[in-house]
Design an enzyme around this catalytic site. Sequence first.
Site, PDB file in Angstrom:
ATOM      1  N   HIS A 130       8.127  14.383 -92.768  1.00 17.95           N
ATOM      2  CA  HIS A 130       6.832  13.167 -94.170  1.00 17.95           C
ATOM      3  C   HIS A 130       6.360  12.194 -92.661  1.00 17.95           C
ATOM      4  O   HIS A 130       5.660  11.738 -93.198  1.00 17.95           O
ATOM      5  CB  HIS A 130       7.994  12.306 -95.503  1.00 17.95           C
ATOM      6  CG  HIS A 130       6.993  12.183 -96.499  1.00 17.95           C
ATOM      7  ND1 HIS A 130       6.889  11.573 -96.567  1.00 17.95           N
ATOM      8  CD2 HIS A 130       6.021  13.102 -96.858  1.00 17.95           C
ATOM      9  CE1 HIS A 130       6.182  10.836 -97.435  1.00 17.95           C
ATOM     10  NE2 HIS A 130       5.147  12.194 -97.356  1.00 17.95           N
ATOM     11  N   LYS A 172       4.642  10.060 -90.320  1.00 18.25           N
ATOM     12  CA  LYS A 172       3.102   9.949 -89.989  1.00 18.25           C
ATOM     13  C   LYS A 172       3.107   8.909 -89.023  1.00 18.25           C
ATOM     14  O   LYS A 172       2.423   7.781 -89.402  1.00 18.25           O
ATOM     15  CB  LYS A 172       1.798   9.590 -91.455  1.00 18.25           C
ATOM     16  CG  LYS A 172       2.539   9.913 -92.630  1.00 18.25           C
ATOM     17  CD  LYS A 172       2.936   9.151 -93.781  1.00 18.25           C
ATOM     18  CE  LYS A 172       3.131  10.085 -94.897  1.00 18.25           C
ATOM     19  NZ  LYS A 172       3.602  10.977 -95.299  1.00 18.25           N
ATOM     20  N   ASP A 228       0.465   7.285 -75.148  1.00 16.90           N
ATOM     21  CA  ASP A 228       0.749   6.974 -73.354  1.00 16.90           C
ATOM     22  C   ASP A 228       1.985   6.047 -73.894  1.00 16.90           C
ATOM     23  O   ASP A 228       2.390   5.428 -72.255  1.00 16.90           O
ATOM     24  CB  ASP A 228      -0.051   5.887 -72.957  1.00 16.90           C
ATOM     25  CG  ASP A 228      -1.109   6.182 -72.678  1.00 16.90           C
ATOM     26  OD1 ASP A 228      -1.834   8.046 -72.822  1.00 16.90           O
ATOM     27  OD2 ASP A 228      -2.421   5.179 -72.921  1.00 16.90           O
TER      28      ASP A 228
END
Lengths: 172, 172
Positions: free
Chosen positions: A116, A118, A123
Amino acid sequence: FPKTEVLFFPDETVACKAYFTDDYGCKNPNCRFSHEENSLSKLFTYLMSARTSIEICVFVITCSDLAELLIKSHKKGVVVRVVTDNEQVDVPGSQIWKLRKAGIPVRIDNSSFFMHHKFAIIDQEHLINGSFNWTQNAITGNQENILITNNENIVLPFISEFEKLWLKFDPN
Amino acid sequence: FPKTEVLFFPDETVACKAYFTDDYGCKNPNCRFSHEENSLSKLFTYLMSARTSIEICVFVITCSDLAELLIKSHKKGVVVRVVTDNEQVDVPGSQIWKLRKAGIPVRIDNSSFFMHHKFAIIDQEHLINGSFNWTQNAITGNQENILITNNENIVLPFISEFEKLWLKFDPN
Ligand SMILES: [Zn+2]
Ligand SMILES: [Zn+2]
């Protein structure tokens, strides 16, 4: 780059991907997208700032503009890796197969629970994290947030979490 | 409190609410919940640290332990306010009616889009934010994250966002 930045959605308009990310900008005189800076345009800019690596760990990826930026980075030589959730791989508009076809490795949670997260890491330095799935509704419909930070106390645990899940979802 | 802390889920066990939040701890000799510190126990502790206010802006609230801590704070005189999403108010296990019955004001997004945030603000000082909805699956099943910080550059925009949505979803 700022040390921390908070972006909220929905945007009132959809940012023009060409205007904010193409070397020569938007060439469409009748462009219906926005050339004003907004939350999505800032997300575009952060993603396109990657010089070496982008790790993505996002529950749903259906936004083709964001997928295309990953492919563009991959073609430039940026190492792109994606972890996502099995329940979302085949939803309408899913970009997962397009990413794989372009040569970007994608690993998939195969449990009945949700992968779940996000978040994305640019870099190994900047974290992008919040409620924002990479969908069209998240851009122009939903109330959503994204925090962007280069605070090591925040970024390093997310780098570890990504590597942990990358191994956990290794299909081999 | 630390300046920033990152919590990941799933926890391997469910933290005992009584052990971590009751004045006299857990009195159950056969308690089947965990008395070891984990991500949920830390979230409990942050929530119960509130002295003046808790603003919650969470898409789904079905975890009764977390709802009960809000009610406990409300009874102690902490000003608790909740914003949530209409699509989630009536899902099985929803705690929204229990919160309202206890006297906690809840405002609800009535659009077809999602009020998809998952954040809380403690005493206008600490932000709790991430992918974590207040559900049982988010605790023991899903891959989830919570960032806790008192960095003003992060907390202040979320305070503004809460007040904006609080007014936006005023039913009057
Ligand atoms: Zn344009
Ligand atoms: Zn116990």
